[in-house]
Write a protein that holds these residues in place. Structure first.
Motif, short mmCIF file in Angstrom:
data_model
loop_
_atom_site.label_atom_id
_atom_site.label_comp_id
_atom_site.label_asym_id
_atom_site.label_seq_id
_atom_site.Cartn_x
_atom_site.Cartn_y
_atom_site.Cartn_z
N GLN A 144 32.16 7.05 -1.35
CA GLN A 144 30.60 6.67 -1.08
C GLN A 144 30.07 7.18 -1.82
OE1 GLN A 144 28.00 8.86 0.52
NE2 GLN A 144 27.62 6.89 2.26
N HIS A 145 29.60 5.44 -2.45
CA HIS A 145 29.24 6.09 -4.60
C HIS A 145 27.41 5.80 -3.96
CE1 HIS A 145 33.00 6.07 -7.11
NE2 HIS A 145 32.56 5.84 -6.06
N ILE A 146 26.84 6.51 -4.22
CA ILE A 146 25.13 6.11 -4.48
C ILE A 146 24.42 6.01 -5.49
CG2 ILE A 146 22.82 6.71 -3.52
CD1 ILE A 146 24.68 8.36 -1.24
N ILE A 147 23.79 5.05 -6.43
CA ILE A 147 22.80 5.04 -7.29
C ILE A 147 21.42 5.10 -6.52
CG2 ILE A 147 22.45 3.42 -8.81
CD1 ILE A 147 25.79 2.12 -8.73
N PRO A 148 20.33 5.52 -7.55
CA PRO A 148 19.17 5.69 -7.37
C PRO A 148 18.13 3.63 -8.20
CG PRO A 148 19.56 8.01 -7.83
CD PRO A 148 21.24 6.87 -7.88
#
Length: 245
Positions: free
Chosen positions: A77-81
């Motif tokens: 999982q990658h989370i980008i603001p």
């Protein structure tokens, strides 16, 4: 519409499904005010080759991961603001069509949709979410972003010296500042790029010279002159955990 959906039961259930698909290894995604805007499979231009990735657009973040079982299980999982995101269209080239760049200070990459309509919808929704966030926060759009890496397949020789041919022994590396594919001798230096890492990262000789000449007065951003890797045979797989993605 986003405000109306924020506390709805349907939205909560959709977010819970996304969390369950990532399992225990994924970060919790349900927070007050967060809305799942849309989702879909996009082709991400990775270092080695284009790969299918599952993307989820929320009103404040963009989440993506590897597809293990479609609509059932994802990992990495990658989370980008979204507040730090800027997007730019990419011209069609060969089989790679309907693409755009997702650029952030930490990481930038290209993605491709299946159709022009899908591309337009993704870009419009992302742009709207980013605009709304910046309007609410009063912040300005991010001016600096990480370089988009040139894929390995586009460079058979070093893009700096133009001499070294890449082989299983003479391996490819990526400069973290310009994104070029370079040889070991042309990328022996490290430099601290705070937006990308808390540690000095690999940069090519050209970018190192530019960075040090511009920031000579800022000693906290400069590594020791001549700082090198222990081995010129280190590949990006060795010094960047996310290089294959």
């Amino acid at each position: 519409m986003v405000d109306r959906l924020a506390n709805s039961e349907a939205n909560s259930k959709r977010i819970a499904v996304v969390e369950s698909c990532f399992g225990a290894a994924g970060q919790p995604l349900a927070i007050p005010g967060r809305v799942l805007i849309g989702e879909g499979v996009l082709t991400k231009l990775c270092r080695k080759k284009p790969k299918a990735r599952q993307f989820f657009l929320f009103n404040d973040i963009l989440v993506y991961g590897n597809i293990v079982i479609q609509k059932k299980k994802y990992n990495k999982q990658h989370i980008i603001p979204l507040e730090s995101v800027t997007i730019d269209t990419v011209p069609d080239e060969g089989d790679l069509r309907n693409g755009w760049l997702i650029k952030t200070p930490t990481k930038s990459f290209a993605v491709y949709a299946a159709t022009a309509t899908e591309k337009s919808e993704w870009m419009n929704h992302i742009g709207k979410c980013v605009g709304d966030l910046l309007q609410k926060s009063g912040k300005s759009p991010t001016g600096e972003h990480a370089a988009v890496w040139v894929p390995d397949s586009e460079a058979s020789v070093c893009m700096r010296c133009k001499k070294v041919k890449f082989t299983p022994v003479s391996r490819r590396h990526h400069c973290r500042k310009c994104g070029y594919v370079v040889c070991g001798p042309c990328s022996e230096k490290k430099y601290l790029l705070p937006s990308q890492s808390s540690k000095p990262v690999r940069v090519c000789e050209h970018c190192y010279d530019q960075l040090t000449s511009v920031n000579q007065a800022r000693s906290d951003s400069i590594t020791r002159p001549g700082s090198k890797f222990h081995s010129n045979n280190l590949s990006d797989d060795d010094d960047d955990d996310d290089s294959s993605d």
